[in-house]
Design a protein around this motif. Structure first.
Motif, PDB file in Angstrom:
ATOM      1  N   THR A  15       0.804  -1.215   0.000  1.00  0.00           N
ATOM      2  CA  THR A  15       0.000   0.000   0.000  1.00  0.00           C
ATOM      3  C   THR A  15       0.843   1.274   0.000  1.00  0.00           C
ATOM      4  N   PRO A  16       1.893   1.402   0.824  1.00  0.00           N
ATOM      5  CA  PRO A  16       2.688   2.638   0.778  1.00  0.00           C
ATOM      6  C   PRO A  16       3.319   2.890  -0.602  1.00  0.00           C
ATOM      7  N   CYS A  17       3.796   1.833  -1.250  1.00  0.00           N
ATOM      8  CA  CYS A  17       4.394   2.007  -2.572  1.00  0.00           C
ATOM      9  C   CYS A  17       3.335   2.322  -3.623  1.00  0.00           C
ATOM     10  N   ILE A  18       2.150   1.728  -3.487  1.00  0.00           N
ATOM     11  CA  ILE A  18       1.051   2.057  -4.394  1.00  0.00           C
ATOM     12  C   ILE A  18       0.710   3.535  -4.270  1.00  0.00           C
ATOM     13  N   GLU A  19       0.654   4.031  -3.038  1.00  0.00           N
ATOM     14  CA  GLU A  19       0.352   5.444  -2.817  1.00  0.00           C
ATOM     15  C   GLU A  19       1.418   6.342  -3.434  1.00  0.00           C
ATOM     16  N   ASP A  20       2.683   5.954  -3.297  1.00  0.00           N
ATOM     17  CA  ASP A  20       3.760   6.726  -3.921  1.00  0.00           C
ATOM     18  C   ASP A  20       3.631   6.713  -5.438  1.00  0.00           C
ATOM     19  N   PHE A  21       3.330   5.554  -6.009  1.00  0.00           N
ATOM     20  CA  PHE A  21       3.133   5.446  -7.451  1.00  0.00           C
ATOM     21  C   PHE A  21       1.992   6.344  -7.911  1.00  0.00           C
ATOM     22  N   GLU A  22       0.855   6.256  -7.248  1.00  0.00           N
ATOM     23  CA  GLU A  22      -0.302   7.056  -7.639  1.00  0.00           C
ATOM     24  C   GLU A  22      -0.022   8.548  -7.512  1.00  0.00           C
ATOM     25  N   GLY A  23       0.692   8.937  -6.466  1.00  0.00           N
ATOM     26  CA  GLY A  23       1.052  10.340  -6.283  1.00  0.00           C
ATOM     27  C   GLY A  23       1.994  10.836  -7.366  1.00  0.00           C
ATOM     28  N   LEU A  24       3.003  10.044  -7.682  1.00  0.00           N
ATOM     29  CA  LEU A  24       3.948  10.431  -8.727  1.00  0.00           C
ATOM     30  C   LEU A  24       3.257  10.493 -10.078  1.00  0.00           C
ATOM     31  N   LEU A  25       2.418   9.524 -10.363  1.00  0.00           N
ATOM     32  CA  LEU A  25       1.681   9.510 -11.618  1.00  0.00           C
ATOM     33  C   LEU A  25       0.801  10.746 -11.745  1.00  0.00           C
ATOM     34  N   ALA A  26       0.093  11.091 -10.693  1.00  0.00           N
ATOM     35  CA  ALA A  26      -0.780  12.278 -10.715  1.00  0.00           C
ATOM     36  C   ALA A  26       0.049  13.550 -10.885  1.00  0.00           C
ATOM     37  N   ALA A  27       1.186  13.645 -10.213  1.00  0.00           N
ATOM     38  CA  ALA A  27       2.037  14.830 -10.312  1.00  0.00           C
ATOM     39  C   ALA A  27       2.584  14.991 -11.724  1.00  0.00           C
ATOM     40  N   VAL A  28       3.051  13.916 -12.320  1.00  0.00           N
ATOM     41  CA  VAL A  28       3.596  13.996 -13.677  1.00  0.00           C
ATOM     42  C   VAL A  28       2.502  14.362 -14.667  1.00  0.00           C
ATOM     43  N   ARG A  29       1.324  13.781 -14.503  1.00  0.00           N
ATOM     44  CA  ARG A  29       0.209  14.127 -15.391  1.00  0.00           C
ATOM     45  C   ARG A  29      -0.162  15.598 -15.257  1.00  0.00           C
ATOM     46  N   GLU A  30      -0.175  16.096 -14.044  1.00  0.00           N
ATOM     47  CA  GLU A  30      -0.511  17.507 -13.821  1.00  0.00           C
ATOM     48  C   GLU A  30       0.546  18.421 -14.434  1.00  0.00           C
ATOM     49  N   LEU A  31       1.808  18.088 -14.246  1.00  0.00           N
ATOM     50  CA  LEU A  31       2.883  18.909 -14.797  1.00  0.00           C
ATOM     51  C   LEU A  31       2.919  18.885 -16.313  1.00  0.00           C
ATOM     52  N   SER A  32       2.481  17.764 -16.890  1.00  0.00           N
ATOM     53  CA  SER A  32       2.505  17.657 -18.340  1.00  0.00           C
ATOM     54  C   SER A  32       1.196  18.139 -18.980  1.00  0.00           C
ATOM     55  N   GLY A  33       0.283  18.606 -18.131  1.00  0.00           N
ATOM     56  CA  GLY A  33      -0.985  19.112 -18.640  1.00  0.00           C
ATOM     57  C   GLY A  33      -1.981  18.025 -18.954  1.00  0.00           C
ATOM     58  N   GLY A  34      -1.693  16.805 -18.520  1.00  0.00           N
ATOM     59  CA  GLY A  34      -2.602  15.696 -18.792  1.00  0.00           C
ATOM     60  C   GLY A  34      -3.710  15.536 -17.796  1.00  0.00           C
ATOM     61  N   GLY A  35      -3.797  16.463 -16.816  1.00  0.00           N
ATOM     62  CA  GLY A  35      -4.871  16.487 -15.836  1.00  0.00           C
ATOM     63  C   GLY A  35      -4.955  15.292 -15.057  1.00  0.00           C
TER      64      GLY A  35
END
Length: 78
Positions: free
Chosen positions: A58-78
């Motif tokens: 679960t902690p690694c899943i949360e890190d993955f989901e957070g990183l994925l969301a951050a990269v999508r936001e930075l790249s404009g992918g919402g």
């Protein structure tokens, strides 16, 4: 495996797959795993050890989901 009662979640938590990369390796490769996901690749095939780990930690899943969301936001992918 059919686990009676509410023990299935506990079994998943305690059990690890033989291919599980572990937390340290998963954290080292998490950025590359995110890149595979964003590129539409199949991380189950390209990074099976990390994929196995993310199914059970679960902690690694949360890190993955957070990183994925951050990269999508930075790249404009919402």
């Amino acid at each position: 495996m059919n686990i009676p009662g509410g023990h299935a979640a506990l079994w998943r938590f305690l059990g690890t797959e033989s291919a599980d990369a572990g937390c340290a390796t998963t954290m080292e490769l998490l950025d590359a795993y995110v890149e595979v996901v964003l590129a539409g690749g199949d991380p189950e095939t390209t990074m099976p050890g990390v994929a196995a780990h993310l199914r059970s930690c679960t902690p690694c899943i949360e890190d993955f989901e957070g990183l994925l969301a951050a990269v999508r936001e930075l790249s404009g992918g919402g």
